[in-house]
Scaffold this active site. Sequence first.
Site, PDB file in Angstrom:
ATOM      1  N   LYS A   1      -5.999  -2.762  -7.385  1.00 35.16           N
ATOM      2  CA  LYS A   1      -6.385  -2.082  -6.146  1.00 35.16           C
ATOM      3  C   LYS A   1      -7.601  -1.186  -6.403  1.00 35.16           C
ATOM      4  CE  LYS A   1      -3.320  -4.096  -3.721  1.00 35.16           C
ATOM      5  NZ  LYS A   1      -3.729  -5.068  -2.724  1.00 35.16           N
TER       6      LYS A   1
ATOM      7  N   ASP B   1       0.817  -1.224   0.000  1.00 38.22           N
ATOM      8  CA  ASP B   1       0.000   0.000   0.000  1.00 38.22           C
ATOM      9  C   ASP B   1       0.850   1.272   0.000  1.00 38.22           C
ATOM     10  OD1 ASP B   1      -2.295  -1.468  -0.110  1.00 38.22           O
ATOM     11  OD2 ASP B   1      -2.669  -1.421   2.045  1.00 38.22           O
TER      12      ASP B   1
HETATM   13  C1  S3P Z   1      -5.166  -5.845   2.925  1.00 32.55           C
HETATM   14  C2  S3P Z   1      -4.254  -6.505   2.148  1.00 32.55           C
HETATM   15  C3  S3P Z   1      -3.567  -5.878   1.016  1.00 32.55           C
HETATM   16  C4  S3P Z   1      -3.749  -4.368   0.978  1.00 32.55           C
HETATM   17  C5  S3P Z   1      -5.112  -3.920   1.339  1.00 32.55           C
HETATM   18  C6  S3P Z   1      -5.534  -4.456   2.690  1.00 32.55           C
HETATM   19  C7  S3P Z   1      -5.760  -6.575   4.047  1.00 32.55           C
HETATM   20  O1  S3P Z   1      -4.065  -6.445  -0.150  1.00 32.55           O
HETATM   21  O2  S3P Z   1      -3.401  -3.861  -0.298  1.00 32.55           O
HETATM   22  O3  S3P Z   1      -5.142  -2.494   1.371  1.00 32.55           O
HETATM   23  O4  S3P Z   1      -6.352  -5.944   4.935  1.00 32.55           O
HETATM   24  O5  S3P Z   1      -5.656  -7.812   4.058  1.00 32.55           O
HETATM   25  P1  S3P Z   1      -3.509  -7.864  -0.694  1.00 32.55           P
HETATM   26  O6  S3P Z   1      -2.492  -8.377   0.278  1.00 32.55           O
HETATM   27  O7  S3P Z   1      -4.675  -8.749  -0.749  1.00 32.55           O
HETATM   28  O8  S3P Z   1      -2.894  -7.538  -2.004  1.00 32.55           O
END
Ligand code: S3P
Length: 429
Positions: A340, A313
Amino acid sequence: MIIPPIKRPINKIIEVPSDKSITHRAMIISSIAEGKSTIFNPLECYDTHNTLKCMEKLGARIEKKEDKIIIHGIKKLNSSQLDVGNSGTTLRLLTGLLSGYEGEKFILDGDESIRKRPMQRVIEPLACMGAKIAGNNGNAPVIVYGKKLKGIDYNLEIPSAQLKSAILLAGLNASEKTTIVEKNPSRNHTELMLAAFGAGIKHGGHHNHHENIELVPSALKGRKIKIGGDFSSGAFFLVLGALLKNSYLKIENAGFNPTRTGMWNVLRKCGANTGFTKLRSDNGEAYADIEIEGGNVLKPFYIKTEQIPLLIDEIPILCVLACFIEGESIIEGCGELKYKESNRLIAICEELSKLGADIEILGSMRDIIRIRGKGFLKGGQVFSHGDHRIAMALSIALSLSQKGGEVLGSDCVGVSFPNFFETLRGLTK
Ligand code: S3P
């Protein structure tokens, strides 16, 4: 939002809103735990409000007090139609959890952006566990027909914490053990919280350099959780603090879980002057007061594919950082950014180019970002692409730019950080 350039050093102690990922998990896991859970200091934002509304609709009893939420968990979640809004975490985690509620039917949908985010990656492993899920060509809306699930041995090829969490939450209600092997470890908030609520979950050690997570079907017990600041929200201000000469910034009570702080390590490697104090833990989650001093001449950075999940992020704000460091910085293997809240690869490259950056997407997979930093950005008008992290990264870019400028579509910061602009303005008061 109009963003003027910051022309003098800052010297501030701030706090950032509570962690979004942990708040989602606290709300979801408390709703299925026996008895009462109290969540102190949950994040109040669009995304977490959507999760809370979903859990209420599913049957959990929720009491909202000033700085806490009390959730009385229930054994069986009821058939419902759920609106996750813009929240990918809510959509993925609930799809996993709900797939094991035999005989119930759940419909999950959200906004225009959520309908574009890939769900097939979640549906496939759940189907191997016996779930019956219908998607709209691999996207939301999804219909989950609750089934009796089996355990699974799953190799997580896509390093996604949301995918991992969906499988783990489904595994809670399965008939036997679930094992997940992670090549490039991603954030582990679900594992930590399940362990805190009494689930039989452990790290089965390393397997060919891969992380191995084992979960046995478990009943959970309610408890108290105190949530601290979101490192990802703090990251925007860390970049500001690192780049403004003679500045000092302290972020109190910031998340410091090592599966989230990849960007902190990048800053240190670039030569930023960082420090932390008051390291502490709540239900396995690390928090600390983190500090940064501005003005060191920073070196460009090279981020490898295996580091990506630890700073996923933070890539938009890392691109901003790279613009202000003279020389070539590279971010490899960041194709997941396409999926995203917006296509962040395109969004950040297009918008920073408007401010005068030399930034390009490279590679046969179009998943490498190269920034040839000039040490400055001019300023100008940019667009958020409706994505909170793009809006905030661009606002920091403009604050550091020569002339400042304007972010169009800036309201989306409310998705994770409703008082972002007040916090930014407060730095120069
Ligand atoms: C998140 C995981 C991340 C992140 C998202 C929140 C979470 O995504 O980008 O903002 O809370 O599990 P991914 O790991 O699925 O790519």
